[in-house]
Motif scaffolding. Sequence first.
Motif, short mmCIF file in Angstrom:
data_model
loop_
_atom_site.label_atom_id
_atom_site.label_comp_id
_atom_site.label_asym_id
_atom_site.label_seq_id
_atom_site.Cartn_x
_atom_site.Cartn_y
_atom_site.Cartn_z
N ALA A 14 0.83 -1.20 0.00
CA ALA A 14 0.00 0.00 0.00
C ALA A 14 0.87 1.25 0.00
O ALA A 14 0.51 2.26 -0.61
CB ALA A 14 -0.93 0.00 1.21
N ASP A 15 2.02 1.19 0.64
CA ASP A 15 2.93 2.33 0.66
C ASP A 15 3.45 2.68 -0.72
O ASP A 15 3.96 3.78 -0.94
CB ASP A 15 4.11 2.07 1.60
N LEU A 16 3.35 1.78 -1.68
CA LEU A 16 3.83 2.02 -3.03
C LEU A 16 2.81 2.77 -3.90
O LEU A 16 3.14 3.22 -4.98
CB LEU A 16 4.19 0.69 -3.71
N VAL A 17 1.59 2.91 -3.41
CA VAL A 17 0.53 3.57 -4.17
C VAL A 17 0.61 5.07 -3.94
O VAL A 17 0.52 5.53 -2.81
CB VAL A 17 -0.86 3.04 -3.76
N PRO A 18 0.78 5.86 -5.02
CA PRO A 18 0.84 7.31 -4.83
C PRO A 18 -0.52 7.84 -4.35
O PRO A 18 -1.57 7.42 -4.83
CB PRO A 18 1.17 7.85 -6.21
N ALA A 19 -0.50 8.75 -3.41
CA ALA A 19 -1.71 9.42 -2.88
C ALA A 19 -2.80 8.41 -2.51
O ALA A 19 -3.97 8.61 -2.82
CB ALA A 19 -2.22 10.44 -3.90
N ARG A 20 -2.43 7.35 -1.83
CA ARG A 20 -3.39 6.28 -1.53
C ARG A 20 -4.49 6.71 -0.58
O ARG A 20 -5.51 6.04 -0.46
CB ARG A 20 -2.66 5.06 -0.99
N SER A 54 -2.86 -12.15 -11.79
CA SER A 54 -1.83 -11.36 -12.45
C SER A 54 -1.67 -9.97 -11.82
O SER A 54 -0.54 -9.55 -11.52
CB SER A 54 -2.13 -11.25 -13.94
N PRO A 55 -2.77 -9.22 -11.58
CA PRO A 55 -2.59 -7.92 -10.91
C PRO A 55 -2.02 -8.05 -9.50
O PRO A 55 -1.21 -7.21 -9.08
CB PRO A 55 -4.01 -7.34 -10.87
N LEU A 56 -2.40 -9.08 -8.76
CA LEU A 56 -1.84 -9.28 -7.43
C LEU A 56 -0.35 -9.57 -7.50
O LEU A 56 0.43 -9.03 -6.72
CB LEU A 56 -2.56 -10.43 -6.72
N ALA A 57 0.05 -10.39 -8.46
CA ALA A 57 1.47 -10.67 -8.63
C ALA A 57 2.22 -9.39 -9.00
O ALA A 57 3.34 -9.16 -8.54
CB ALA A 57 1.67 -11.73 -9.71
N GLY A 58 1.59 -8.54 -9.81
CA GLY A 58 2.20 -7.27 -10.16
C GLY A 58 2.45 -6.38 -8.96
O GLY A 58 3.47 -5.68 -8.89
N LEU A 59 1.54 -6.41 -7.99
CA LEU A 59 1.73 -5.61 -6.78
C LEU A 59 2.96 -6.07 -6.00
O LEU A 59 3.76 -5.25 -5.55
CB LEU A 59 0.49 -5.71 -5.88
N VAL A 60 3.08 -7.38 -5.82
CA VAL A 60 4.23 -7.87 -5.05
C VAL A 60 5.53 -7.71 -5.85
O VAL A 60 6.58 -7.46 -5.27
CB VAL A 60 4.02 -9.31 -4.54
N GLU A 61 5.45 -7.79 -7.17
CA GLU A 61 6.65 -7.54 -7.99
C GLU A 61 7.09 -6.09 -7.85
O GLU A 61 8.28 -5.80 -7.77
CB GLU A 61 6.39 -7.89 -9.46
N ALA A 62 6.13 -5.17 -7.81
CA ALA A 62 6.46 -3.75 -7.61
C ALA A 62 7.10 -3.54 -6.24
O ALA A 62 8.07 -2.79 -6.11
CB ALA A 62 5.22 -2.89 -7.77
N HIS A 64 8.79 -5.74 -4.58
CA HIS A 64 10.14 -6.30 -4.66
C HIS A 64 11.08 -5.35 -5.41
O HIS A 64 12.21 -5.11 -4.97
CB HIS A 64 10.13 -7.67 -5.34
N SER A 65 10.63 -4.80 -6.52
CA SER A 65 11.50 -3.94 -7.33
C SER A 65 11.92 -2.68 -6.57
O SER A 65 12.97 -2.11 -6.86
CB SER A 65 10.83 -3.57 -8.65
N ARG A 66 11.14 -2.29 -5.59
CA ARG A 66 11.48 -1.12 -4.78
C ARG A 66 12.17 -1.50 -3.48
O ARG A 66 12.38 -0.65 -2.61
CB ARG A 66 10.23 -0.30 -4.51
N GLY A 67 12.47 -2.78 -3.33
CA GLY A 67 13.21 -3.23 -2.15
C GLY A 67 12.36 -3.43 -0.91
O GLY A 67 12.90 -3.60 0.18
#
Length: 105
Positions: A14-20, A54-62, A64-67
Motif C-alpha cells: 500500500a505504501d507504493l501507491v501514490p496518494a493512496r 496477475s494484478p496481485l502478482a504485479g503488486l508484489v513484484e512492484a 520487490h523492485s522497490r526493495g
Amino acid sequence: MPHRERERDFSTRADLVPARRVARSSRSLLLTAGFEDVSVDVHTGIFTGATMLSPLAGLVEAAHSRGAVSREHADRWIAEQRARAEDDRLFLALPILVTTGTNPH
C-alpha cells in the motif's frame, strides 16, 4: 502465511501507491472546493479464482523492485496465491469510492 506477516505485506504494498489516502479525503476536498450535495458511494468488486492473480502478482513484484520485500518472499507469496487460485480459494474484495457533488457555479 501468518496473519501479522500478511498485514505487513499489505501495508508495504500500500505504501507504493501514490496518494493512496486521497479517496478518504475526496468528500472533504469537494466540500472545501465549494461543491454542494456531496456524497460518497462505495462499489465493491468481488473477484475469485485466477481472475486477479496477475494484478496481485504485479503488486508484489512492484514491492520487490522497490526493495520492500525480498525475491524469496515475493516468490513465496505469489506461489501461495497461485495455489489458492488453483483450489478456487483466492478471494479479493476491491472497494472503489465514488464521490460526487454539485458545482453551484
